[in-house]
Design a protein around this motif. Structure first.
Motif, short mmCIF file in Angstrom:
data_model
loop_
_atom_site.label_atom_id
_atom_site.label_comp_id
_atom_site.label_asym_id
_atom_site.label_seq_id
_atom_site.Cartn_x
_atom_site.Cartn_y
_atom_site.Cartn_z
N VAL A 106 0.78 -1.31 0.13
CA VAL A 106 0.06 0.12 0.13
C VAL A 106 0.64 1.19 0.01
CG1 VAL A 106 -1.69 1.18 1.34
CG2 VAL A 106 -2.06 -1.05 1.21
N THR A 107 1.80 1.28 1.03
CA THR A 107 2.92 2.38 0.79
C THR A 107 3.49 2.51 -0.74
OG1 THR A 107 3.44 2.11 3.21
CG2 THR A 107 5.02 3.27 1.98
N ASP A 108 4.21 1.49 -1.03
CA ASP A 108 4.87 1.67 -2.52
C ASP A 108 3.73 2.04 -3.68
OD1 ASP A 108 7.03 0.56 -1.02
OD2 ASP A 108 7.06 -1.17 -2.15
N TYR A 109 2.56 1.56 -3.49
CA TYR A 109 1.63 2.05 -4.48
C TYR A 109 1.10 3.22 -4.24
CZ TYR A 109 0.98 -2.69 -6.49
OH TYR A 109 1.26 -4.02 -7.12
N THR A 110 1.02 3.77 -3.12
CA THR A 110 0.57 5.25 -2.90
C THR A 110 1.52 6.28 -3.40
OG1 THR A 110 -0.68 4.57 -0.74
CG2 THR A 110 0.04 7.05 -1.07
N GLU A 111 2.97 5.86 -3.24
CA GLU A 111 3.89 6.80 -3.84
C GLU A 111 4.03 6.79 -5.51
OE1 GLU A 111 7.24 9.17 -3.60
OE2 GLU A 111 5.60 8.92 -2.55
N SER A 112 3.59 5.42 -5.87
CA SER A 112 3.36 5.43 -7.54
C SER A 112 1.98 6.28 -7.94
CB SER A 112 3.30 4.25 -7.82
OG SER A 112 4.09 3.29 -7.54
N ILE A 113 1.11 6.17 -7.24
CA ILE A 113 -0.08 6.78 -7.51
C ILE A 113 -0.20 8.38 -7.46
CG2 ILE A 113 -2.48 7.34 -6.84
CD1 ILE A 113 -2.31 4.40 -5.86
N ARG A 114 0.67 8.79 -6.37
CA ARG A 114 0.89 10.18 -6.32
C ARG A 114 1.76 11.03 -7.43
NH1 ARG A 114 4.66 13.80 -3.56
NH2 ARG A 114 6.11 12.07 -3.12
N GLY A 115 2.64 10.20 -7.82
CA GLY A 115 3.28 10.43 -9.17
C GLY A 115 2.61 10.60 -10.31
N LEU A 116 1.70 9.53 -10.40
CA LEU A 116 0.68 9.88 -11.77
C LEU A 116 -0.07 10.65 -11.68
CD1 LEU A 116 0.34 6.02 -11.78
CD2 LEU A 116 1.98 6.88 -13.45
N VAL A 117 -0.91 10.84 -10.50
CA VAL A 117 -1.81 12.05 -10.48
C VAL A 117 -1.35 13.39 -10.77
CG1 VAL A 117 -3.55 13.04 -8.86
CG2 VAL A 117 -3.38 10.52 -9.25
N ASP A 118 -0.15 13.54 -10.06
CA ASP A 118 0.57 14.80 -10.08
C ASP A 118 0.94 15.16 -11.66
OD1 ASP A 118 0.12 15.18 -7.39
OD2 ASP A 118 2.35 15.03 -6.70
N GLY A 119 1.40 13.78 -12.38
CA GLY A 119 1.71 14.16 -13.64
C GLY A 119 0.44 14.34 -14.66
N GLY A 120 -0.69 14.09 -14.35
CA GLY A 120 -1.74 14.59 -14.99
C GLY A 120 -2.64 13.34 -15.58
N VAL A 121 -2.61 12.12 -15.05
CA VAL A 121 -3.38 11.09 -15.46
C VAL A 121 -4.64 11.14 -15.61
CG1 VAL A 121 -1.60 9.36 -15.50
CG2 VAL A 121 -3.39 9.47 -13.43
N ASP A 122 -5.67 10.53 -16.34
CA ASP A 122 -7.06 10.46 -16.36
C ASP A 122 -7.73 9.41 -15.69
OD1 ASP A 122 -7.41 12.94 -17.92
OD2 ASP A 122 -6.59 11.93 -19.40
N ILE A 123 -6.89 8.14 -15.59
CA ILE A 123 -7.22 6.86 -15.18
C ILE A 123 -6.09 6.27 -14.50
CG2 ILE A 123 -8.08 4.58 -16.16
CD1 ILE A 123 -8.66 6.09 -18.70
N LEU A 124 -6.39 5.57 -13.45
CA LEU A 124 -5.45 4.64 -12.89
C LEU A 124 -5.80 3.15 -13.28
CD1 LEU A 124 -5.24 6.49 -9.26
CD2 LEU A 124 -3.38 6.52 -11.29
N LEU A 125 -4.92 2.65 -13.90
CA LEU A 125 -4.98 1.31 -14.51
C LEU A 125 -4.37 0.33 -13.80
CD1 LEU A 125 -6.27 -0.50 -16.81
CD2 LEU A 125 -4.22 -0.06 -18.17
N VAL A 126 -5.07 -0.44 -12.72
CA VAL A 126 -4.20 -1.44 -12.03
C VAL A 126 -4.32 -2.84 -13.01
CG1 VAL A 126 -4.47 -3.03 -10.26
CG2 VAL A 126 -5.16 -0.78 -10.10
N GLU A 127 -3.11 -3.13 -13.37
CA GLU A 127 -3.11 -4.37 -14.57
C GLU A 127 -1.99 -5.32 -14.29
OE1 GLU A 127 -0.95 -4.39 -17.71
OE2 GLU A 127 -0.17 -2.52 -17.86
N THR A 128 -2.08 -6.58 -14.95
CA THR A 128 -1.59 -7.66 -15.01
C THR A 128 -0.94 -7.94 -13.47
OG1 THR A 128 -0.81 -6.56 -17.09
CG2 THR A 128 0.23 -8.64 -16.54
N ILE A 129 -1.65 -7.93 -12.73
CA ILE A 129 -1.39 -8.27 -11.27
C ILE A 129 -1.79 -9.72 -11.04
CG2 ILE A 129 -1.70 -7.96 -8.79
CD1 ILE A 129 -1.83 -5.10 -9.44
#
Length: 203
Positions: free
Chosen positions: A162-185
């Motif tokens: 959760v901590t690792d994914y949150t850091e990734s999410i923060r970067g993606l959202v700050d970078g301007g994505v429209d969708i968060l795609l959880v994939e190939t897990i």
């Protein structure tokens, strides 16, 4: 457009037509037959560990290559671009000793995809393009032991994910994505951690 207006636009398009997601990033990168030096670029020329195969790093060291892949998919008719962030999480980047770059990799990749999408959107304003921030599986599994002799052993916990994914999410959202795609897990508990991190982030 604001994030809210782009979200509303995206949701309004779903009932109207099929939106085309772009194709694989990794196989397209392989066509360039990049060397260790290519992966390193100038910034990481003296990095003490091997970097070949770290495809996500190319967002920083070879952005023109990643941009050309995005453009190719846009030319082919893609409505949604995926960011080059399949391994841009601390667990995966630790294999290259680059876990400190997680936020930068996600934010830079999102911005690069956004720039490509906006450039094509400007050519055809009647066809908006969107960016999906890719959240991949990590190289670790929370529900299966990597040691056949110790079935109770885990090399990562749910909370760490959760901590690792949150850091990734923060970067993606700050970078301007429209969708968060959880994939190939491959591990449903990893997937649950990613989805929980998304919910927690927006709360």
């Amino acid at each position: 457009m604001t994030r809210e207006s782009r979200t509303a636009l995206l949701e309004s398009l779903f009932p109207q037509r099929i939106l085309i997601l772009d194709g694989a990033m990794g196989t397209m990168i392989q066509t360039f037959k990049l060397t260790e030096a290519d992966f390193r670029g100038q910034r990481f020329a003296d990095f003490p560990h091997d970097l070949k195969g770290n495809n996500d790093l190319l967002t920083l060291t070879q952005p023109d290559i990643i941009r050309s892949i995005h453009n190719g998919y846009l030319e082919a008719g893609a409505d949604i671009l995926e960011t080059n962030t399949f391994n841009s999480n601390a667990a995966s980047m630790a294999d290259y000793y680059m876990q400190d770059l997680v936020y930068e990799l996600n934010a830079a990749s999102a911005k690069l995809a956004r720039e490509a999408a906006q450039a094509y959107e400007a050519k055809t304003p009647d066809k908006p393009r969107f960016v999906a921030g890719v959240i991949g599986p990590t190289t670790k599994t929370a529900s299966i032991s990597p040691d056949v002799n110790d079935p109770g052993f885990r090399n990562i916990t749910f909370d760490q994910l959760v901590t690792d994914y949150t850091e990734s999410i923060r970067g993606l959202v700050d970078g301007g994505v429209d969708i968060l795609l959880v994939e190939t897990i491959f591990d449903s508990l990893n997937s649950k951690a990613a989805l929980f991190a998304i919910d927690q982030f927006f709360e």
